[in-house]
Design an enzyme around this catalytic site. Structure first.
Site, PDB file in Angstrom:
ATOM      1  N   HIS A   1      62.187  16.623  45.042  1.00 19.35           N
ATOM      2  CA  HIS A   1      61.622  17.897  45.498  1.00 19.35           C
ATOM      3  C   HIS A   1      60.722  17.626  46.702  1.00 19.35           C
ATOM      4  CE1 HIS A   1      62.051  20.218  41.431  1.00 19.35           C
ATOM      5  NE2 HIS A   1      63.160  19.566  41.770  1.00 19.35           N
TER       6      HIS A   1
ATOM      7  N   CYS B   1      56.913  23.471  40.693  1.00 20.31           N
ATOM      8  CA  CYS B   1      57.437  23.446  39.332  1.00 20.31           C
ATOM      9  C   CYS B   1      56.572  22.533  38.451  1.00 20.31           C
ATOM     10  CB  CYS B   1      58.879  22.939  39.349  1.00 20.31           C
ATOM     11  SG  CYS B   1      59.020  21.171  39.735  1.00 20.31           S
TER      12      CYS B   1
ATOM     13  N   CYS C   1      56.394  18.819  39.704  1.00 23.97           N
ATOM     14  CA  CYS C   1      55.593  18.626  40.915  1.00 23.97           C
ATOM     15  C   CYS C   1      54.106  18.843  40.663  1.00 23.97           C
ATOM     16  CB  CYS C   1      56.110  19.532  42.029  1.00 23.97           C
ATOM     17  SG  CYS C   1      57.772  19.048  42.561  1.00 23.97           S
TER      18      CYS C   1
ATOM     19  N   GLU D   1      57.685  18.387  47.359  1.00 20.45           N
ATOM     20  CA  GLU D   1      56.343  17.909  47.030  1.00 20.45           C
ATOM     21  C   GLU D   1      56.342  16.424  46.695  1.00 20.45           C
ATOM     22  OE1 GLU D   1      56.666  22.053  44.989  1.00 20.45           O
ATOM     23  OE2 GLU D   1      58.016  20.446  45.617  1.00 20.45           O
TER      24      GLU D   1
END
Length: 156
Positions: free
Chosen positions: A55, A85, A88, A57
């Protein structure tokens, strides 16, 4: 030099556009240190990298940690174009990020404010300050553009 949240969110939007160019969900992130320098960048790449943890992040946190030579990112702010999410938010807590700034809310799975506030849970020994809604409209448009094109391409 410290700049505005909008300035740094534009850098995260640049990363999101990189994801869009690679046909990944257009989410981008940057990590900024206490001096106002961008020390980490990342964009979504789970498809290309065959990596469910890739992801934006996490990619930005990894980049910043390498730049610092330390997995602890105390004094840093993470700017991301979509509310993070569960994975993260956990990564930010473990990295000891001071602050999160996100653009668009994620009503289905946002763990900073929309579905839950993971950062406020009493069992964690670190707190992350949260600011949401910074440049939400352009971030939302990028996501809408991506999913509209995907639906058209897939015939849905």
């Amino acid at each position: 030099m410290q700049r505005s949240d909008e300035f740094y969110m534009h850098r995260a939007l640049d990363e999101a556009r990189r994801a869009l160019a690679e046909d990944e969900v257009p989410i981008g992130a940057v990590v900024v240190d206490a001096a106002g320098e961008v020390i980490g960048r990342g964009f979504n790449r789970p498809i290309a990298g065959h990596d469910p943890t890739a992801h934006a992040e996490v990619e930005a946190l990894r980049d910043a940690a390498q730049a610092c030579g330390n997995y602890r990112l105390e004094g840093c702010t993470l700017f991301v174009t979509l509310e993070p999410c569960l994975m993260c938010t956990g990564a930010m807590i473990h990295a000891r990020v001071d602050r999160l700034v996100y653009a668009a809310a994620e009503p289905k799975g946002g763990m900073a404010e929309s579905r839950a506030n993971l950062f406020a849970q009493p069992w964690f020994n670190h707190r992350v300050a949260v600011t949401g809604g910074v440049l939400a409209a352009p971030a939302g448009r990028l996501l809408q553009q991506f999913f509209r094109a995907r639906r058209e391409r897939d015939g849905a």
